[in-house]
Design a protein around this motif. Structure first.
Motif, PDB file in Angstrom:
ATOM      1  N   VAL A   1     -17.813   6.753   1.088  1.00 56.34           N
ATOM      2  CA  VAL A   1     -16.353   6.722   1.044  1.00 56.34           C
ATOM      3  C   VAL A   1     -15.782   7.167   2.386  1.00 56.34           C
ATOM      4  O   VAL A   1     -16.439   7.843   3.165  1.00 56.34           O
ATOM      5  CB  VAL A   1     -15.774   7.637  -0.068  1.00 56.34           C
ATOM      6  CG1 VAL A   1     -16.136   7.147  -1.450  1.00 56.34           C
ATOM      7  CG2 VAL A   1     -16.222   9.081   0.139  1.00 56.34           C
ATOM      8  N   ASP A   2     -14.561   6.759   2.635  1.00 63.69           N
ATOM      9  CA  ASP A   2     -13.789   7.240   3.768  1.00 63.69           C
ATOM     10  C   ASP A   2     -12.359   7.407   3.268  1.00 63.69           C
ATOM     11  O   ASP A   2     -12.010   6.887   2.201  1.00 63.69           O
ATOM     12  CB  ASP A   2     -13.848   6.243   4.923  1.00 63.69           C
ATOM     13  CG  ASP A   2     -13.439   6.854   6.251  1.00 63.69           C
ATOM     14  OD1 ASP A   2     -13.052   8.045   6.259  1.00 63.69           O
ATOM     15  OD2 ASP A   2     -13.483   6.140   7.270  1.00 63.69           O
ATOM     16  N   PHE A   3     -11.511   8.123   3.998  1.00 57.97           N
ATOM     17  CA  PHE A   3     -10.139   8.237   3.517  1.00 57.97           C
ATOM     18  C   PHE A   3      -9.162   8.404   4.670  1.00 57.97           C
ATOM     19  O   PHE A   3      -9.514   8.800   5.775  1.00 57.97           O
ATOM     20  CB  PHE A   3      -9.985   9.377   2.510  1.00 57.97           C
ATOM     21  CG  PHE A   3      -9.975  10.762   3.094  1.00 57.97           C
ATOM     22  CD1 PHE A   3      -8.781  11.392   3.392  1.00 57.97           C
ATOM     23  CD2 PHE A   3     -11.165  11.430   3.334  1.00 57.97           C
ATOM     24  CE1 PHE A   3      -8.766  12.674   3.928  1.00 57.97           C
ATOM     25  CE2 PHE A   3     -11.160  12.707   3.861  1.00 57.97           C
ATOM     26  CZ  PHE A   3      -9.955  13.333   4.159  1.00 57.97           C
ATOM     27  N   GLU A   4      -7.929   8.029   4.396  1.00 56.39           N
ATOM     28  CA  GLU A   4      -6.820   8.165   5.334  1.00 56.39           C
ATOM     29  C   GLU A   4      -5.689   8.908   4.633  1.00 56.39           C
ATOM     30  O   GLU A   4      -5.537   8.831   3.410  1.00 56.39           O
ATOM     31  CB  GLU A   4      -6.311   6.792   5.786  1.00 56.39           C
ATOM     32  CG  GLU A   4      -7.304   5.959   6.570  1.00 56.39           C
ATOM     33  CD  GLU A   4      -7.469   6.430   8.003  1.00 56.39           C
ATOM     34  OE1 GLU A   4      -6.640   7.238   8.462  1.00 56.39           O
ATOM     35  OE2 GLU A   4      -8.428   5.985   8.662  1.00 56.39           O
ATOM     36  N   ILE A   5      -4.887   9.606   5.422  1.00 54.12           N
ATOM     37  CA  ILE A   5      -3.699  10.296   4.923  1.00 54.12           C
ATOM     38  C   ILE A   5      -2.469   9.621   5.522  1.00 54.12           C
ATOM     39  O   ILE A   5      -2.389   9.454   6.740  1.00 54.12           O
ATOM     40  CB  ILE A   5      -3.703  11.783   5.314  1.00 54.12           C
ATOM     41  CG1 ILE A   5      -4.869  12.517   4.648  1.00 54.12           C
ATOM     42  CG2 ILE A   5      -2.368  12.441   4.962  1.00 54.12           C
ATOM     43  CD1 ILE A   5      -4.735  12.663   3.155  1.00 54.12           C
ATOM     44  N   GLU A   6      -1.539   9.214   4.684  1.00 53.01           N
ATOM     45  CA  GLU A   6      -0.288   8.620   5.155  1.00 53.01           C
ATOM     46  C   GLU A   6       0.886   9.408   4.574  1.00 53.01           C
ATOM     47  O   GLU A   6       0.995   9.561   3.355  1.00 53.01           O
ATOM     48  CB  GLU A   6      -0.180   7.151   4.747  1.00 53.01           C
ATOM     49  CG  GLU A   6      -0.951   6.208   5.639  1.00 53.01           C
ATOM     50  CD  GLU A   6      -0.384   6.138   7.056  1.00 53.01           C
ATOM     51  OE1 GLU A   6       0.856   6.159   7.215  1.00 53.01           O
ATOM     52  OE2 GLU A   6      -1.191   6.057   7.994  1.00 53.01           O
ATOM     53  N   ARG A   7       1.747   9.899   5.446  1.00 55.52           N
ATOM     54  CA  ARG A   7       2.907  10.683   5.023  1.00 55.52           C
ATOM     55  C   ARG A   7       4.164   9.827   5.052  1.00 55.52           C
ATOM     56  O   ARG A   7       4.410   9.110   6.017  1.00 55.52           O
ATOM     57  CB  ARG A   7       3.058  11.922   5.913  1.00 55.52           C
ATOM     58  CG  ARG A   7       1.877  12.870   5.801  1.00 55.52           C
ATOM     59  CD  ARG A   7       2.015  14.070   6.725  1.00 55.52           C
ATOM     60  NE  ARG A   7       0.922  14.999   6.522  1.00 55.52           N
ATOM     61  CZ  ARG A   7      -0.241  14.923   7.155  1.00 55.52           C
ATOM     62  NH1 ARG A   7      -0.450  13.956   8.037  1.00 55.52           N
ATOM     63  NH2 ARG A   7      -1.189  15.803   6.905  1.00 55.52           N
ATOM     64  N   PHE A   8       4.949   9.952   4.001  1.00 54.56           N
ATOM     65  CA  PHE A   8       6.182   9.185   3.846  1.00 54.56           C
ATOM     66  C   PHE A   8       7.347  10.132   3.596  1.00 54.56           C
ATOM     67  O   PHE A   8       7.165  11.289   3.221  1.00 54.56           O
ATOM     68  CB  PHE A   8       6.087   8.223   2.659  1.00 54.56           C
ATOM     69  CG  PHE A   8       5.043   7.158   2.781  1.00 54.56           C
ATOM     70  CD1 PHE A   8       5.383   5.877   3.211  1.00 54.56           C
ATOM     71  CD2 PHE A   8       3.722   7.427   2.456  1.00 54.56           C
ATOM     72  CE1 PHE A   8       4.419   4.890   3.312  1.00 54.56           C
ATOM     73  CE2 PHE A   8       2.749   6.447   2.554  1.00 54.56           C
ATOM     74  CZ  PHE A   8       3.095   5.175   2.992  1.00 54.56           C
ATOM     75  N   GLU A   9       8.525   9.595   3.795  1.00 55.65           N
ATOM     76  CA  GLU A   9       9.729  10.219   3.262  1.00 55.65           C
ATOM     77  C   GLU A   9      10.359   9.184   2.355  1.00 55.65           C
ATOM     78  O   GLU A   9      10.785   8.120   2.812  1.00 55.65           O
ATOM     79  CB  GLU A   9      10.705  10.611   4.369  1.00 55.65           C
ATOM     80  CG  GLU A   9      11.966  11.272   3.833  1.00 55.65           C
ATOM     81  CD  GLU A   9      12.987  11.539   4.924  1.00 55.65           C
ATOM     82  OE1 GLU A   9      14.061  10.885   4.902  1.00 55.65           O
ATOM     83  OE2 GLU A   9      12.698  12.368   5.799  1.00 55.65           O
ATOM     84  N   ILE A  10      10.394   9.477   1.064  1.00 46.34           N
ATOM     85  CA  ILE A  10      10.866   8.517   0.073  1.00 46.34           C
ATOM     86  C   ILE A  10      12.083   9.095  -0.636  1.00 46.34           C
ATOM     87  O   ILE A  10      12.005  10.174  -1.229  1.00 46.34           O
ATOM     88  CB  ILE A  10       9.767   8.169  -0.947  1.00 46.34           C
ATOM     89  CG1 ILE A  10       8.504   7.681  -0.215  1.00 46.34           C
ATOM     90  CG2 ILE A  10      10.251   7.112  -1.926  1.00 46.34           C
ATOM     91  CD1 ILE A  10       7.328   7.393  -1.123  1.00 46.34           C
TER      92      ILE A  10
END
Length: 268
Positions: free
Chosen positions: A92-101
Motif C-alpha cells: 500500500v501507499d497513501f497520500e494526504i490531501e487537505r481541503f477547505e469545504i
C-alpha cells in the motif's frame, strides 16, 4: 491557544477550496442529485468558528486490478503529474490531501492499494475504517470491469458495520473513441447501479474529469462526516467540528482508542 488547548492549523491551498457541492458526472451515473449541501451541514458550517484548526479526516481506499491506473489517477490529482512508466504498487501507499469545504477544514487520507494477488492479504488489512471505497477499472479492458464486484466485496468485508460511500471509476478514457467509451460506460453504469456506487470516467493522462471526481468525492465524504458529527453532538456537549481535532490539553487524560490500530500506521 485557549483553556490549555493548542490548535494546529494547516494552510489549505487555493485550488483545494470547495464552497458548493460539486455536481455529478452524468445524471445516469449518479445516486445523489442534490444541488447543495444538506441544510443541517450548511447551518453548522456557517455557525461554527472555522478557524479553530479542526482536522476532520475521511479515509479513502482505492482498489482494483493491476495496471488499471490507480496510482496514476491519484498522482494526477495530488501531484499533477502523469508517468506511464510507473512501478506497480507494493502493498500500500497513501497520500494526504487537505481541503477547505464550506469553510471547514477537511482531510482525505487516500490509500493506494496493490492490485497484485500476492499483496492482497497485506492490502486488505488497510481497508478497515474506510469512509470511501473507490473501485477502479480500465475502460480499455472490459475484464477489469468484471473484477470490480470482487474488489468491492473484499473491501466491504472489512467495513461490515459501516456504510462507506462507493465510487466506480473507469480510467484511460483517452484510449477509447467516443463510441467505444459510450458502449463500455453503459455496462459500467449498470454495474455501478448494482453496487450502489456513483460512476465516473476519467483520464489521468489528460487530466479529464480527475479534479471534478476528487472534488465530488471529497465533498460527499465531508457531508457524510458532518452529518455523523451532528448526530453524535445531539448526545453530547461537543462542539460541531471538534471531532478528530489535533490539540494538546494539559488537564485531560489521553482517551482510549476505540479501534485497534491499523498495521504500520503509527501516528496517522
Amino acid at each position: 491557544m485557549d483553556s490549555g488547548k493548542l490548535h494546529i492549523s494547516v494552510p489549505v491551498s487555493r485550488n483545494r477550496v470547495i464552497s458548493k457541492l460539486p455536481k455529478w458526472y452524468t445524471p445516469e451515473s449518479c445516486l445523489q442529485f442534490k444541488e447543495d449541501f444538506h441544510g443541517k451541514v450548511k447551518g453548522a458550517c456557517q455557525n461554527r468558528h472555522t478557524r479553530s484548526g479542526g482536522l476532520n479526516i475521511s479515509k479513502v481506499v482505492v482498489v482494483g486490478d493491476l495496471y488499471v491506473g490507480k496510482t496514476c489517477l491519484i498522482n494526477r490529482f495530488c501531484k499533477d503529474v502523469f508517468d506511464r512508466d510507473y512501478k506497480a504498487t507494493i502493498g500500500v501507499d497513501f497520500e494526504i490531501e487537505r481541503f477547505e469545504i464550506a469553510g471547514v477544514p477537511h482531510t482525505l487520507q487516500i490509500w493506494d492499494t496493490a492490485g497484485q494477488e500476492k499483496f492482497k492479504c497485506i492490502a486488505s488489512a488497510y481497508y478497515r475504517g474506510a469512509q470511501v471505497i473507490v473501485t477502479v477499472f480500465d475502460l480499455a479492458d472490459i475484464k477489469t470491469l468484471e473484477h470490480t464486484r470482487q474488489w468491492l466485496q473484499d473491501a466491504l468485508k472489512e467495513n461490515e458495520n459501516t456504510s462507506p460511500n462507493i465510487f466506480l471509476v473507469g480510467t484511460k478514457r483517452d484510449l477509447l473513441s467516443p463510441a467505444e467509451c459510450e458502449r463500455t460506460e453503459n455496462d459500467a453504469i449498470r454495474i455501478a447501479s448494482e453496487m450502489q456506487a456513483e460512476y465516473w470516467s476519467v483520464s489521468a493522462k489528460t487530466g479529464q474529469n480527475v479534479q471534478e471526481f476528487f472534488f465530488r468525492m471529497a465533498a460527499l465524504a465531508f457531508e457524510e462526516s458532518m452529518l455523523r458529527e451532528l448526530e453524535n453532538s445531539s448526545l453530547s456537549t461537543a462542539r460541531i467540528g471538534e471531532a478528530n481535532v489535533i490539540r494538546i490539553d494539559e488537564n485531560a487524560e489521553a482517551p482510549q482508542s476505540k479501534r485497534t490500530a491499523e498495521p504500520g500506521l503509527g501516528c496517522c
